[in-house]
Design an enzyme around this catalytic site. Structure first.
Site, PDB file in Angstrom:
ATOM      1  N   SER A  64       0.993  -1.331  -0.020  1.00 40.23           N
ATOM      2  CA  SER A  64      -0.687   0.366   0.103  1.00 40.23           C
ATOM      3  C   SER A  64       0.936   0.952  -0.164  1.00 40.23           C
ATOM      4  O   SER A  64       2.596   1.255   0.014  1.00 40.23           O
ATOM      5  CB  SER A  64      -1.523  -0.138   0.933  1.00 40.23           C
TER       6      SER A  64
HETATM    7  N1  SAM Z   1      -1.039  -4.648   3.948  1.00 36.47           N
HETATM    8  C1  SAM Z   1      -0.501  -4.969   2.588  1.00 36.47           C
HETATM    9  C2  SAM Z   1       1.159  -4.187   2.908  1.00 36.47           C
HETATM   10  O1  SAM Z   1       1.472  -3.933   3.759  1.00 36.47           O
HETATM   11  O2  SAM Z   1       1.703  -4.483   1.641  1.00 36.47           O
HETATM   12  C3  SAM Z   1      -0.969  -4.784   1.207  1.00 36.47           C
HETATM   13  C4  SAM Z   1      -2.307  -5.497   1.027  1.00 36.47           C
HETATM   14  S1  SAM Z   1      -2.764  -5.651  -0.408  1.00 36.47           S
HETATM   15  C5  SAM Z   1      -3.339  -3.920  -1.063  1.00 36.47           C
HETATM   16  C6  SAM Z   1      -3.699  -6.739  -0.476  1.00 36.47           C
HETATM   17  C7  SAM Z   1      -3.983  -7.880   0.129  1.00 36.47           C
HETATM   18  O3  SAM Z   1      -4.716  -8.585   0.238  1.00 36.47           O
HETATM   19  C8  SAM Z   1      -3.609  -8.792  -1.461  1.00 36.47           C
HETATM   20  O4  SAM Z   1      -2.392  -9.477  -0.775  1.00 36.47           O
HETATM   21  C9  SAM Z   1      -3.880  -9.905  -1.331  1.00 36.47           C
HETATM   22  O5  SAM Z   1      -4.077 -11.360  -1.863  1.00 36.47           O
HETATM   23  C10 SAM Z   1      -5.114  -9.618  -0.285  1.00 36.47           C
HETATM   24  N2  SAM Z   1      -6.568 -10.422   0.402  1.00 36.47           N
HETATM   25  C11 SAM Z   1      -7.293 -10.129  -0.436  1.00 36.47           C
HETATM   26  N3  SAM Z   1      -8.937 -10.862  -0.098  1.00 36.47           N
HETATM   27  C12 SAM Z   1      -8.651 -10.678   1.080  1.00 36.47           C
HETATM   28  C13 SAM Z   1      -8.866 -11.890   2.103  1.00 36.47           C
HETATM   29  N4  SAM Z   1     -10.433 -12.985   1.576  1.00 36.47           N
HETATM   30  N5  SAM Z   1      -8.511 -12.358   3.056  1.00 36.47           N
HETATM   31  C14 SAM Z   1      -7.198 -12.238   3.328  1.00 36.47           C
HETATM   32  N6  SAM Z   1      -6.651 -11.103   2.105  1.00 36.47           N
HETATM   33  C15 SAM Z   1      -7.109 -11.655   1.613  1.00 36.47           C
END
Ligand code: SAM
Length: 215
Positions: A64
């Site tokens: 992010s």
């Molecule tokens: N917080 C992260 C960082 O600091 O790098 C960035 C997160 S990225 C924008 C969004 C993440 O949410 C992705 O890695 C994706 O695989 C995960 N994601 C999407 N749906 C999800 C779910 N239902 N449960 C857990 N993770 C999920």
């Protein structure tokens, strides 16, 4: 990888940018200042590490934007020792910022490749949240309740399971909208059946998958 004088200088410049954009919680800024964001980048992309933008981390996902991390963290008003659930571990950067604030961090990731990669990598930097693999749109019922919940992927609606797993006076911060842009929503659970809602500006996240997400 080293955290040189130059990297620390670039981080200071990033902190100035975040301050100019309205982040004023000193503890949040300090936490961001403590985490070497360049450790999350391949060598060839190092110069992107301290720009205020999201960046690809593989598997179609992103680390992010620092402003987004700072904004969501600031809204959570984290106190040391609080139990925090993060949905969407991704690179693990947000989890590190929460740990720097003294929180007990539980973080869940749906993508197996990223889950394994981050679970291996973060302890090497000295950061040890509790890692979970699975569909975080349903929260983690076995670990609930949580003081605060942060969702780092864009949801179509607020998952009922997450509200349920929040303690009284707990805070949930979650981007809600379509797959291009979402409104940042903050919900405070005043009592079992009373939620106080505050909506902020638009952000742009990758979609929250899973049962209570986009599927
Ligand atoms: N917080 C992260 C960082 O600091 O790098 C960035 C997160 S990225 C924008 C969004 C993440 O949410 C992705 O890695 C994706 O695989 C995960 N994601 C999407 N749906 C999800 C779910 N239902 N449960 C857990 N993770 C999920």
């Amino acid at each position: 990888m080293e955290d040189s004088y130059k990297h620390r200088g670039m981080r200071k410049a990033l902190i100035r940018i975040l301050t100019e954009k309205g982040i004023d919680d000193h503890r949040v800024l300090q936490a961001i200042n403590n985490v070497p964001r360049h450790f999350f980048f391949e060598k060839a992309f190092l110069e992107h590490a301290y720009q205020d933008k999201a960046f690809p981390i593989g598997e179609g996902q992103t680390i992010s934007q620092p402003y987004t991390v700072a904004f969501q963290t600031q809204q959570l008003q984290i106190q040391p020792g609080e139990r925090i659930l993060e949905i969407g571990t991704g690179s693990g950067y947000q989890a590190c910022v929460l740990l720097e604030m003294g929180a007990e961090v539980h973080t869940i990731e749906y993508n197996k490749v990223l889950f394994l990669k981050t679970k291996r990598f973060l302890p090497k930097m000295g950061y040890t949240p509790q890692f979970y693999y699975g569909d975080g749109s349903k929260g983690i019922p076995t670990q609930a309740p949580f003081d605060k919940i942060i969702v780092t992927a864009g949801a179509p609606t607020v998952p009922a399971s997450l509200i349920k797993q929040l303690k009284r006076n707990g805070i949930l911060i979650i981007p809600v909208g379509n797959n291009k842009k979402q409104k940042m929503v903050k919900l405070t659970k005043a009592s079992e059946n009373k939620l106080i809602k505050k909506a902020f500006d638009n952000f742009s996240f990758v979609p929250l998958l899973g049962e209570e997400g986009w599927g």
